[in-house]
Design a protein around this motif. Structure first.
Motif, PDB file in Angstrom:
ATOM      1  N   ALA A 109     -11.776  44.781 -17.552  1.00 13.84           N
ATOM      2  CA  ALA A 109     -10.460  44.221 -17.244  1.00 13.84           C
ATOM      3  C   ALA A 109      -9.782  43.694 -18.501  1.00 13.84           C
ATOM      4  N   GLU A 110     -10.546  42.996 -19.336  1.00 10.38           N
ATOM      5  CA  GLU A 110      -9.970  42.440 -20.565  1.00 10.38           C
ATOM      6  C   GLU A 110      -9.612  43.538 -21.564  1.00 10.38           C
ATOM      7  N   ALA A 111     -10.433  44.590 -21.640  1.00 13.49           N
ATOM      8  CA  ALA A 111     -10.162  45.674 -22.582  1.00 13.49           C
ATOM      9  C   ALA A 111      -8.896  46.431 -22.216  1.00 13.49           C
ATOM     10  N   HIS A 112      -8.657  46.619 -20.923  1.00 16.92           N
ATOM     11  CA  HIS A 112      -7.517  47.421 -20.486  1.00 16.92           C
ATOM     12  C   HIS A 112      -6.272  46.592 -20.198  1.00 16.92           C
ATOM     13  N   ASN A 113      -6.451  45.432 -19.572  1.00 22.18           N
ATOM     14  CA  ASN A 113      -5.291  44.675 -19.078  1.00 22.18           C
ATOM     15  C   ASN A 113      -5.179  43.271 -19.662  1.00 22.18           C
ATOM     16  N   GLY A 114      -6.115  42.885 -20.537  1.00 19.21           N
ATOM     17  CA  GLY A 114      -6.138  41.500 -21.007  1.00 19.21           C
ATOM     18  C   GLY A 114      -6.070  41.369 -22.510  1.00 19.21           C
ATOM     19  N   ALA A 115      -6.822  40.418 -23.043  1.00 17.53           N
ATOM     20  CA  ALA A 115      -6.763  40.096 -24.464  1.00 17.53           C
ATOM     21  C   ALA A 115      -7.266  41.214 -25.355  1.00 17.53           C
ATOM     22  N   VAL A 279     -11.440  34.504 -28.171  1.00 16.53           N
ATOM     23  CA  VAL A 279     -10.203  34.035 -27.551  1.00 16.53           C
ATOM     24  C   VAL A 279     -10.375  33.883 -26.042  1.00 16.53           C
ATOM     25  N   GLN A 280      -9.469  33.176 -25.440  1.00 18.55           N
ATOM     26  CA  GLN A 280      -9.487  33.008 -23.987  1.00 18.55           C
ATOM     27  C   GLN A 280      -9.076  34.310 -23.308  1.00 18.55           C
ATOM     28  N   ALA A 281      -9.766  34.661 -22.239  1.00 22.06           N
ATOM     29  CA  ALA A 281      -9.407  35.848 -21.460  1.00 22.06           C
ATOM     30  C   ALA A 281      -8.013  35.678 -20.873  1.00 22.06           C
ATOM     31  N   THR A 282      -7.306  36.786 -20.729  1.00 21.07           N
ATOM     32  CA  THR A 282      -5.936  36.704 -20.219  1.00 21.07           C
ATOM     33  C   THR A 282      -5.691  37.519 -18.964  1.00 21.07           C
ATOM     34  N   CYS A 283      -6.635  38.365 -18.531  1.00 25.27           N
ATOM     35  CA  CYS A 283      -6.432  39.153 -17.320  1.00 25.27           C
ATOM     36  C   CYS A 283      -6.524  38.238 -16.108  1.00 25.27           C
ATOM     37  N   ARG A 284      -5.470  38.150 -15.360  1.00 25.40           N
ATOM     38  CA  ARG A 284      -5.416  37.284 -14.197  1.00 25.40           C
ATOM     39  C   ARG A 284      -4.924  38.097 -12.996  1.00 25.40           C
ATOM     40  N   PRO A 285      -5.209  37.699 -11.748  1.00 23.35           N
ATOM     41  CA  PRO A 285      -6.004  36.514 -11.433  1.00 23.35           C
ATOM     42  C   PRO A 285      -7.461  36.829 -11.149  1.00 23.35           C
ATOM     43  N   GLU A 286      -7.806  38.125 -10.945  1.00 24.51           N
ATOM     44  CA  GLU A 286      -9.157  38.501 -10.519  1.00 24.51           C
ATOM     45  C   GLU A 286      -9.713  39.579 -11.443  1.00 24.51           C
TER      46      GLU A 286
END
Length: 305
Positions: A109-115, A279-286
């Motif tokens: 999720a983070e690699a595709h939609n987040g930080a 860094v803080q993860a940014t993919c929200r909410p699930e």
């Protein structure tokens, strides 16, 4: 369209995914812990809400699957523990099933939609109840049953840490080993460290709050914690070549803590970065649901070629 799930010991979060950016969560359902048939019934209840037959079912769960036998190790959901989970669920649901570790789904999720968007090598780190992680390279999850990326396990925790250094025992880990990062690095590990160092029993939230307020005992605990975490995480960065480390889990809510971990890690790696790495993860909410959806969509696309 696929049906995706993020399953924990308390709740089943379900949803429908039409693309990586179009994941539609549904209301949560309680997780049946001891009744496999009831568990399957909850999954069916979500699948039956779909307007069409889904291409597959993709599940994020806190556990691992033996890559040779398919047998699941899922300690917090006893009715799934010890089962050849994918085979059983495919037989009972009548659909292809993908099951992935929750930390791996978080990393996706983070690699595709987040930080991690725009980075070729993303290491997603979990600092929650315990310590976990997942590795994504060129958008693909590096995974054999959920074992890859588990930097929290292995008897590598320092027995001398902090400034000035303090001697530490090799704490027992839930995996059966002693001296794992998981036993000292997550929320429960922080609490264990604080009790060992100060004699006081506080929650991780209370320790972080006290540290941010300048409390001497909490400051000592956080100093030791950062020292214990930074070297293993720096080694992970050196080994993988990750250029971003998004962090999820409860401890990631403290930006002050993440900044200190980031500074310590960047001081211990070969490559030098003039910008934050941890860094803080940014993919929200699930992120678990999104990561499962991405893996399901990837499977679906592969079946159409």
């Amino acid at each position: 369209m696929i049906v995706c799930f993020d399953i924990g010991g308390t709740a089943i979060k379900g949803g429908f995914a039409f693309s990586g950016e179009d994941v539609r969560p549904l209301p949560r359902r309680p997780t049946p812990l001891h009744d496999y048939d009831a568990f399957v019934g909850e999954l069916r209840g979500v699948i039956e809400q779909a307007d069409a037959t889904p291409d597959c079912v993709a599940i994020s769960i806190a556990g691992v699957l033996d890559p040779d036998t398919g047998v699941a190790t899922i300690a917090n959901i006893p009715c799934l523990h010890g089962r050849p989970l994918v085979a059983d669920l495919e037989a009972d649901l009548g659909l292809p099933v993908i099951v992935a570790n929750d930390a791996d789904c978080f990393a996706m999720a983070e690699a595709h939609n987040g930080a991690g968007r725009g980075h070729a090598i993303v290491f997603g780190a979990i600092l929650g109840t315990g310590v976990g992680g997942g590795l994504v390279i060129d958008g693909k999850l590096i995974n054999r049953g959920g074992f890859a990326g588990e930097w929290g396990h292995g008897p590598v925790a320092a027995t001398l840490a902090g400034s000035p250094p303090v001697e530490l025992p090799r704490f027992q880990c839930g995996c059966g080993l002693k001296g794992c990062i998981d036993a000292v690095g997550g929320a429960r590990g922080m609490e264990r460290l604080h009790t060992h160092l100060s004699g006081a029993a506080l929650t991780s939230e209370e320790i972080v709050q006290a540290w941010e307020s300048g409390d001497v005992d909490a400051t000592r605990t956080i100093d030791v914690l950062i020292d214990l975490l930074a070297s293993p995480l720096a080694l992970v960065v050196n080994v993988t070549g990750a250029t971003i480390v998004p962090v999820g889990g409860g401890l990631s809510n403290s930006l002050s803590l993440l900044r200190e971990i980031d500074a310590a890690v960047r001081a211990r790696i070969l490559r030098r970065f003039d910008r934050p790495l941890v860094v803080q993860a940014t993919c929200r909410p699930e992120p678990g649901l999104v990561g499962a959806a991405l893996l399901g969509l990837e499977f679906s696309a592969s079946q159409q070629h």
